[in-house]
Each structure stands twice: as C-alpha cells, then as structure tokens.
Write a protein that holds these residues in place. Structure first.
Motif, PDB file in Angstrom:
ATOM      1  N   GLY A   4      53.920  33.146  37.054  1.00 44.89           N
ATOM      2  CA  GLY A   4      54.748  34.245  36.550  1.00 44.89           C
ATOM      3  C   GLY A   4      54.632  35.624  37.252  1.00 44.89           C
ATOM      4  O   GLY A   4      55.335  36.353  36.987  1.00 44.89           O
ATOM      5  N   THR A   5      53.944  35.674  38.324  1.00 42.73           N
ATOM      6  CA  THR A   5      53.713  36.851  39.323  1.00 42.73           C
ATOM      7  C   THR A   5      53.341  36.354  40.642  1.00 42.73           C
ATOM      8  O   THR A   5      53.267  35.157  40.869  1.00 42.73           O
ATOM      9  CB  THR A   5      52.816  37.898  38.472  1.00 42.73           C
ATOM     10  OG1 THR A   5      52.674  38.845  39.183  1.00 42.73           O
ATOM     11  CG2 THR A   5      51.141  37.174  38.343  1.00 42.73           C
ATOM     12  N   GLU A   6      53.178  37.697  41.270  1.00 41.56           N
ATOM     13  CA  GLU A   6      52.531  37.230  42.676  1.00 41.56           C
ATOM     14  C   GLU A   6      51.318  37.026  42.704  1.00 41.56           C
ATOM     15  O   GLU A   6      50.515  37.638  41.744  1.00 41.56           O
ATOM     16  CB  GLU A   6      52.930  38.489  43.482  1.00 41.56           C
ATOM     17  CG  GLU A   6      54.463  38.618  43.927  1.00 41.56           C
ATOM     18  CD  GLU A   6      54.790  39.810  44.808  1.00 41.56           C
ATOM     19  OE1 GLU A   6      53.808  40.035  45.398  1.00 41.56           O
ATOM     20  OE2 GLU A   6      55.973  40.039  45.273  1.00 41.56           O
ATOM     21  N   LYS A   7      50.675  36.247  43.524  1.00 41.42           N
ATOM     22  CA  LYS A   7      49.090  35.895  43.808  1.00 41.42           C
ATOM     23  C   LYS A   7      48.785  37.357  43.990  1.00 41.42           C
ATOM     24  O   LYS A   7      48.978  38.043  44.856  1.00 41.42           O
ATOM     25  CB  LYS A   7      48.893  35.013  44.945  1.00 41.42           C
ATOM     26  CG  LYS A   7      48.937  33.665  44.422  1.00 41.42           C
ATOM     27  CD  LYS A   7      48.482  32.590  45.434  1.00 41.42           C
ATOM     28  CE  LYS A   7      48.780  31.158  45.030  1.00 41.42           C
ATOM     29  NZ  LYS A   7      48.347  30.215  46.177  1.00 41.42           N
ATOM     30  N   ASP A   8      47.193  37.583  43.399  1.00 39.54           N
ATOM     31  CA  ASP A   8      46.773  38.657  43.961  1.00 39.54           C
ATOM     32  C   ASP A   8      45.138  38.429  43.428  1.00 39.54           C
ATOM     33  O   ASP A   8      44.658  38.781  42.405  1.00 39.54           O
ATOM     34  CB  ASP A   8      47.065  39.936  42.674  1.00 39.54           C
ATOM     35  CG  ASP A   8      46.642  41.436  43.130  1.00 39.54           C
ATOM     36  OD1 ASP A   8      45.503  41.444  43.743  1.00 39.54           O
ATOM     37  OD2 ASP A   8      47.323  42.291  42.944  1.00 39.54           O
ATOM     38  N   TYR A   9      44.438  38.275  44.506  1.00 38.54           N
ATOM     39  CA  TYR A   9      43.081  37.973  44.462  1.00 38.54           C
ATOM     40  C   TYR A   9      42.249  39.048  44.064  1.00 38.54           C
ATOM     41  O   TYR A   9      41.195  38.844  43.317  1.00 38.54           O
ATOM     42  CB  TYR A   9      42.543  37.441  45.819  1.00 38.54           C
ATOM     43  CG  TYR A   9      43.136  35.814  46.184  1.00 38.54           C
ATOM     44  CD1 TYR A   9      43.415  35.054  45.155  1.00 38.54           C
ATOM     45  CD2 TYR A   9      43.420  35.543  47.435  1.00 38.54           C
ATOM     46  CE1 TYR A   9      43.740  33.567  45.640  1.00 38.54           C
ATOM     47  CE2 TYR A   9      43.884  34.331  48.101  1.00 38.54           C
ATOM     48  CZ  TYR A   9      44.220  33.401  47.073  1.00 38.54           C
ATOM     49  OH  TYR A   9      44.799  32.119  47.234  1.00 38.54           O
ATOM     50  N   GLU A  10      42.604  40.129  44.403  1.00 38.83           N
ATOM     51  CA  GLU A  10      41.891  41.266  44.031  1.00 38.83           C
ATOM     52  C   GLU A  10      41.852  41.523  42.466  1.00 38.83           C
ATOM     53  O   GLU A  10      40.802  41.686  41.890  1.00 38.83           O
ATOM     54  CB  GLU A  10      42.526  42.661  44.782  1.00 38.83           C
ATOM     55  CG  GLU A  10      41.524  43.870  44.397  1.00 38.83           C
ATOM     56  CD  GLU A  10      41.861  45.144  45.143  1.00 38.83           C
ATOM     57  OE1 GLU A  10      41.582  46.295  44.863  1.00 38.83           O
ATOM     58  OE2 GLU A  10      42.794  44.958  46.227  1.00 38.83           O
ATOM     59  N   LYS A  11      43.034  41.331  42.090  1.00 37.90           N
ATOM     60  CA  LYS A  11      43.127  41.435  40.444  1.00 37.90           C
ATOM     61  C   LYS A  11      42.445  40.365  39.610  1.00 37.90           C
ATOM     62  O   LYS A  11      41.848  40.611  38.681  1.00 37.90           O
ATOM     63  CB  LYS A  11      44.499  41.490  39.948  1.00 37.90           C
ATOM     64  CG  LYS A  11      45.230  42.928  40.122  1.00 37.90           C
ATOM     65  CD  LYS A  11      46.492  42.828  39.559  1.00 37.90           C
ATOM     66  CE  LYS A  11      47.214  44.238  39.572  1.00 37.90           C
ATOM     67  NZ  LYS A  11      48.604  44.245  39.148  1.00 37.90           N
ATOM     68  N   SER A  12      42.621  39.227  40.390  1.00 36.68           N
ATOM     69  CA  SER A  12      42.177  37.904  39.851  1.00 36.68           C
ATOM     70  C   SER A  12      40.503  38.252  39.716  1.00 36.68           C
ATOM     71  O   SER A  12      39.737  38.030  38.639  1.00 36.68           O
ATOM     72  CB  SER A  12      42.161  36.937  40.596  1.00 36.68           C
ATOM     73  OG  SER A  12      41.716  35.634  40.072  1.00 36.68           O
ATOM     74  N   TYR A  13      39.869  38.694  40.853  1.00 37.53           N
ATOM     75  CA  TYR A  13      38.299  38.860  40.822  1.00 37.53           C
ATOM     76  C   TYR A  13      38.064  39.752  39.854  1.00 37.53           C
ATOM     77  O   TYR A  13      36.968  39.848  39.224  1.00 37.53           O
ATOM     78  CB  TYR A  13      37.816  39.194  42.522  1.00 37.53           C
ATOM     79  CG  TYR A  13      36.285  39.764  42.330  1.00 37.53           C
ATOM     80  CD1 TYR A  13      35.505  38.973  42.344  1.00 37.53           C
ATOM     81  CD2 TYR A  13      36.489  41.177  42.449  1.00 37.53           C
ATOM     82  CE1 TYR A  13      34.147  39.391  42.316  1.00 37.53           C
ATOM     83  CE2 TYR A  13      35.060  41.639  42.591  1.00 37.53           C
ATOM     84  CZ  TYR A  13      34.005  40.585  42.222  1.00 37.53           C
ATOM     85  OH  TYR A  13      32.672  41.124  42.403  1.00 37.53           O
ATOM     86  N   SER A  14      38.780  40.985  39.734  1.00 36.86           N
ATOM     87  CA  SER A  14      38.250  41.838  38.803  1.00 36.86           C
ATOM     88  C   SER A  14      38.281  41.341  37.346  1.00 36.86           C
ATOM     89  O   SER A  14      37.229  41.784  36.562  1.00 36.86           O
ATOM     90  CB  SER A  14      39.185  43.358  38.905  1.00 36.86           C
ATOM     91  OG  SER A  14      40.549  42.936  38.462  1.00 36.86           O
TER      92      SER A  14
END
Length: 258
Positions: A169-179
C-alpha cells in the motif's frame, strides 16, 4: 500500597504497572506479576491481560503458553478489548495456539466493535488480512499510522515495519522498516529481532553484523525457531561471528526440539 494490601483491585493493578515499568520504583517483574495476579484474582480484566502478557513473555514468571491463553480468555470474557485483540492475533499467527483463521476472525471482529486503540488496531488487522472485509493495505496503513501518532503499541510498530519492508500500500522503505522493527524489538518482539538480523544479512540496513548476531543469538536461546535457523546460517557463513560449522549444525538440530 495500603489500598492494594486491603484488596483494592485497581490499586493492585497500578502497583503492578509501576513495578513492570519502573515507575517510582526499581523495575521488578516478579513483584509486578505478584500484584497483577492479585488484581486478576479479584476480577480486574486489565490485570488478567497483564498476567497473560507476562506468562506469554516469561517476565517475572516461567513462560507458559497454556497459562497465557487461560488469562487472555478470562480477560476477553471479562470485557477486556486488548485480550480479544491478542487472541485474534495469536490465532492468526499460530503463536501459542494452532493457527485458526475462523477463531482469529471472531476475536478481531469482537475487538473491532470498540472505539478503543485495540478496537482500531483490530480494524487495521482486518484490512491487512482481509478478515470480514476486502483486503486493503492502504486502509490498513492509514489506521496503523494514526495509531502510531497517539499510542505506544508494539503491534503497531511491528506491522508498520512489515508494510514498509514489503511496500504494501506504499513504496518500500527499508529505513522506515528498520526503525519500526527496532521499536518493536525493544518492546520484546522476538520476530522483530529476527527481522533486524535478516535485514543486516541481506545488507538492507547498516546495523553492524556483530550486533545482528547478538540479537539473533539471544532470540535463538529463547526458543525462536526462525532465529535458530538464521543463526545456523550465520555460523556456517561466518556472518557477524567466526565461522563454526559445529555450532551451525547444533542450531540446525535445535529446530527439531519442541
């Protein structure tokens, strides 16, 4: 304290919270469990949920899925919305119980009748999994983001991490995912610890390999099966630790231990 000692269930639960969080006193899970259990015995639905959580995590008492389930069910029947939500999650993920989508749907639907934070998170789950409604990751993400603004709930951080990792439902974002995985891990989520280590292994985050190994090792010693599997790979490949095929084989064997 006098009120709690005289059997006031609300005071007993509050003292349990103080000890579990370290508010005004040194953090002490055993004392927290004692007061939560006292309050639960006196019929406090919130304390029943707290006792269940401590059995589930093994905080202040020996970890026990059957006892955790017993108190979650007691909490639900006493009107605790968080207990209804937790039962829905456990049956959906197959944690502590056999995976049962029908029971999961029932408990999520029961919790979703409430406008509380756990009612809202249940609605987010329903959209995420397509339980009783068409699957809609964008609606799920919208609710999780709203919850994240106002509530410190481990489950919210965990699912936001999954959503941003996979781009649901959004763009992949590994930085946000990790946080978000980091927040959930710091709140006791072993699955989040595993995910952090996996992201390090896949070079999707800048976390130090040794730190990733230490997280994984603690998880594995706690019986987390996916962590045991990945730890075996770490030892086999020498990721974050010296290569050790004997230890790799040991952790591979632990996967078969119940």
């Amino acid at each position: 304290m006098p009120l709690a000692e005289n059997g006031h269930r609300g005071s007993q639960n509050n003292i349990g919270v103080f000890y579990s969080k370290g508010y005004y006193v040194n953090k002490d899970f055993e004392k927290a469990f004692y007061w939560f259990h006292k309050s639960a015995e006196n019929g406090n639905p919130n304390a029943m949920q707290n006792v269940a959580d401590m059995y589930f995590r093994g905080e202040g008492v020996e970890e026990s899925c059957p006892k955790a389930l017993e108190f979650y069910i007691k909490g639900y029947h006493s009107g605790n919305i968080a207990s209804a939500f937790t039962l829905g999650r456990l049956y959906r993920l197959g944690e502590c119980v056999e995976l049962d989508i029908e029971k999961s749907s029932y408990y999520f639907s029961e919790a979703a009748k409430s406008d509380s934070e756990y009612g809202l998170i249940s609605k987010a789950y329903m959209y995420y999994y397509g339980i009783g409604v068409p699957k809609d990751y964008k609606k799920s993400l919208m609710i999780f983001n709203e919850l994240d603004k106002f509530y410190d709930i481990n489950e919210v951080s965990f699912y936001l991490a999954i959503i941003y990792y996979n781009g649901f439902g959004t763009e992949k974002d590994y930085e946000k995912s990790y946080s978000y995985y980091k927040i959930a891990y710091e709140h006791g989520s072993k699955e989040s610890g595993y995910s952090i280590a996996y992201m390090a292994y896949k070079n999707q985050t800048e976390i130090d390999p040794v730190e990733a190994f230490n997280i994984l090792l603690a998880n594995a010693k706690g019986g987390h099966k996916r962590s045991q599997k990945l730890l075996s790979v770490f030892y086999e490949e020498g990721f974050g630790v010296d290569k050790d095929l004997e230890k790799a084989a040991y952790w591979e064997k632990q996967l078969k231990v119940q």
